[in-house]
Design a protein around this motif. Structure first.
Motif, mmCIF file in Angstrom:
data_model
loop_
_atom_site.group_PDB
_atom_site.id
_atom_site.type_symbol
_atom_site.label_atom_id
_atom_site.label_comp_id
_atom_site.label_asym_id
_atom_site.label_seq_id
_atom_site.Cartn_x
_atom_site.Cartn_y
_atom_site.Cartn_z
ATOM 1 N N ALA A 232 0.851 -1.188 0.000
ATOM 2 C CA ALA A 232 0.000 0.000 0.000
ATOM 3 C C ALA A 232 0.883 1.233 0.000
ATOM 4 O O ALA A 232 1.984 1.227 0.564
ATOM 5 N N TYR A 233 0.406 2.283 -0.627
ATOM 6 C CA TYR A 233 1.169 3.532 -0.676
ATOM 7 C C TYR A 233 0.204 4.710 -0.727
ATOM 8 O O TYR A 233 -1.009 4.543 -0.938
ATOM 9 N N GLY B 221 -10.820 -2.569 5.883
ATOM 10 C CA GLY B 221 -11.825 -1.709 5.279
ATOM 11 C C GLY B 221 -11.242 -0.768 4.247
ATOM 12 O O GLY B 221 -11.830 -0.559 3.178
ATOM 13 N N ARG B 222 -10.072 -0.197 4.544
ATOM 14 C CA ARG B 222 -9.489 0.760 3.588
ATOM 15 C C ARG B 222 -9.002 0.058 2.341
ATOM 16 O O ARG B 222 -9.161 0.575 1.219
ATOM 17 N N VAL C 15 -3.905 4.178 -1.187
ATOM 18 C CA VAL C 15 -4.877 4.252 -0.096
ATOM 19 C C VAL C 15 -5.162 5.681 0.378
ATOM 20 O O VAL C 15 -5.943 5.879 1.307
ATOM 21 N N GLY C 16 -4.556 6.681 -0.257
ATOM 22 C CA GLY C 16 -4.864 8.038 0.158
ATOM 23 C C GLY C 16 -3.981 9.068 -0.512
ATOM 24 O O GLY C 16 -2.916 8.754 -1.062
ATOM 25 N N VAL C 17 -4.447 10.308 -0.467
ATOM 26 C CA VAL C 17 -3.696 11.445 -0.992
ATOM 27 C C VAL C 17 -3.689 12.522 0.087
ATOM 28 O O VAL C 17 -4.743 12.915 0.589
ATOM 29 N N LEU D 196 -5.955 3.958 6.625
ATOM 30 C CA LEU D 196 -5.438 2.583 6.538
ATOM 31 C C LEU D 196 -5.033 2.088 7.915
ATOM 32 O O LEU D 196 -5.310 0.932 8.271
ATOM 33 N N LEU D 197 -4.389 2.933 8.705
ATOM 34 C CA LEU D 197 -3.940 2.520 10.025
ATOM 35 C C LEU D 197 -5.113 2.346 10.984
ATOM 36 O O LEU D 197 -5.002 1.608 11.965
#
Length: 407
Positions: free
Chosen positions: A88-89, A392-393, A150-152, A386-387
């Motif tokens: 994941a990144y 779920g994420r 998983v996110g920005v 994510l953490l």
């Protein structure tokens, strides 16, 4: 900025398991590597439970087990180490008045790829969004197939409304009530909405977790760019203020009859120590302020004008010491390059104006993360979902960022 939380909090067994899974991942993410024995001690769970959680993180592509790196202690088999994997990144954006940096950051805070570019003239938010997307396309080109975006996270030099990413005020960008998170989110499409944070707050977060402030519960990060801001951590928690806007220390009234600031007031601290003041003191042309770091590298002795900037910096730091009593003050942005040139002047002003009891406790230092503090802070912000819930994420993560950004 607090720790990942107590193990075993939840309304049912599934909630407890998912919470514990995220807590283990958080510990692994924030440490280079940990033994399963260390995880057991930190979380207060039995060894078999920790082993099961680690195995599940392995199956999700988020962690891997390795031979122990440390010396064996005591009898019995040495505990297996656990470290983060690149399954994941996130994409982290450092938006500055004079430049843009976008990085792909993996678990463990590893910068896997980065790209930099100019900020469009006029600072139009839609044009900036175009530039951000161009840089994002560059950094995702060599992503391992199947890796999950998983996110920005985006660092912005301004006052951010946390709940929706509205930039209430970014005077050096000439932004007022700009819905930048919405503008960028609409272009990101299936990747999802970005999370925005003030650049100094993100610098403080990163230095607290990974840099010069690891293990320090009271820290101030000074972001010295065109403007000046502060990220403040008190007792391990971010100081937010009533509206989340605390830390705009560059707009602290400093000289009653001082220069006009971009915010509209006169005599703000940042008019005396920000990039424009430094550039004037070293003869850097106004149109080259974006290259101020390069100019500072060529300066080997401080002129009287630059020493005056140093004195103003030291006097303001003394005020921070008296008001907040921090253990560490980190000088980021251009202040990182300025500090060695004017260290004596800074120290003298702090010694004269700071209260002795507080002065004895504080350490003024450079960032442990160099020029990447804000990038790392933006990444940490993006990793938070994510953490909190890895399963779920990952279920909603983008698995083909290159295709999503091509739209």
């Amino acid at each position: 900025m607090a720790s990942a939380g107590r193990a075993g909090v939840g309304t049912n067994q599934e909630d407890i398991r998912r919470h514990n899974l995220g807590t283990v991942l958080g510990h692994v993410h924030r440490s280079e590597r940990l033994s399963r024995a260390e995880l057991t001690a930190r979380m207060g769970l039995n060894r078999s439970t920790i082993a099961g959680l680690v195995t599940e993180l392995e199956s999700l592509g988020l962690a891997e087990q390795a031979k122990p790196s440390g010396a064996r202690i005591g009898a019995g088999r040495p505990s297996v180490d656990v470290k983060a994997r690149s399954g994941a990144y996130v994409l982290a954006v450092d938006l500055r008045v004079d430049g843009l940096t976008v990085a792909r950051v993996g678990l463990g805070g590893i910068i896997q790829s980065r790209a930099t570019g100019p900020v469009p003239q006029g600072h139009d938010p839609h044009a900036i969004t175009d530039s951000v997307l161009d840089l994002m396309r560059l950094v995702v080109k060599d992503v391992e197939p199947g890796s999950a975006l998983v996110g920005v996270g985006v660092g912005v030099p301004g006052i951010i409304r946390a709940e929706d990413g509205l930039v209430r005020l970014a005077p050096n960008l000439s932004w007022r009530d700009v819905p930048f998170a919405q503008i960028l989110g609409e272009r990101l499409g299936s990747i999802g909405m970005p999370v925005l944070g003030n650049d100094a707050d993100l610098g403080a977060l990163a230095e607290h977790l990974r840099g010069a402030g690891v293990g320090v519960e009271d820290l101030v990060y000074l972001s010295g760019e065109v403007g000046v801001g502060a990220g403040v951590i008190v007792s391990g928690h971010k100081l937010e203020g009533a509206g989340g806007y605390a830390g705009e220390i560059g707009h602290m009234p400093f000289l009653p009859d001082g220069k006009l600031c971009h915010c509209g007031a006169h005599g703000c601290w940042e008019t005396e120590i920000g990039a424009e003041a430094i550039a004037l003191a070293i003869g850097c042309p106004a149109e080259r302020v974006g290259a101020l770091g390069e100019f500072l590298e060529g300066v080997h002795e401080a002129s009287p004008d630059l020493r005056q900037v140093g004195r103003h910096l030291g006097r303001g730091i003394a005020g921070i010491v008296n008001m907040l009593n921090p253990r560490v003050i980190v000088l980021g942005g251009y202040l990182r390059s300025l500090s060695p040139l004017v260290q004596e002047d800074v120290d003298q002003e702090i010694a004269v104006h700071a209260l002795t009891a507080s002065h004895e406790l504080v350490r003024v230092t450079l960032p442990g993360l160099g020029g990447d503090s804000v990038l790392h802070g933006a990444a940490e912000l993006a990793f938070e979902p994510l953490l909190a819930d890895p399963v779920g994420r990952l279920a909603t993560a983008c698995r083909d960022a290159e295709a999503a950004l091509a739209v």
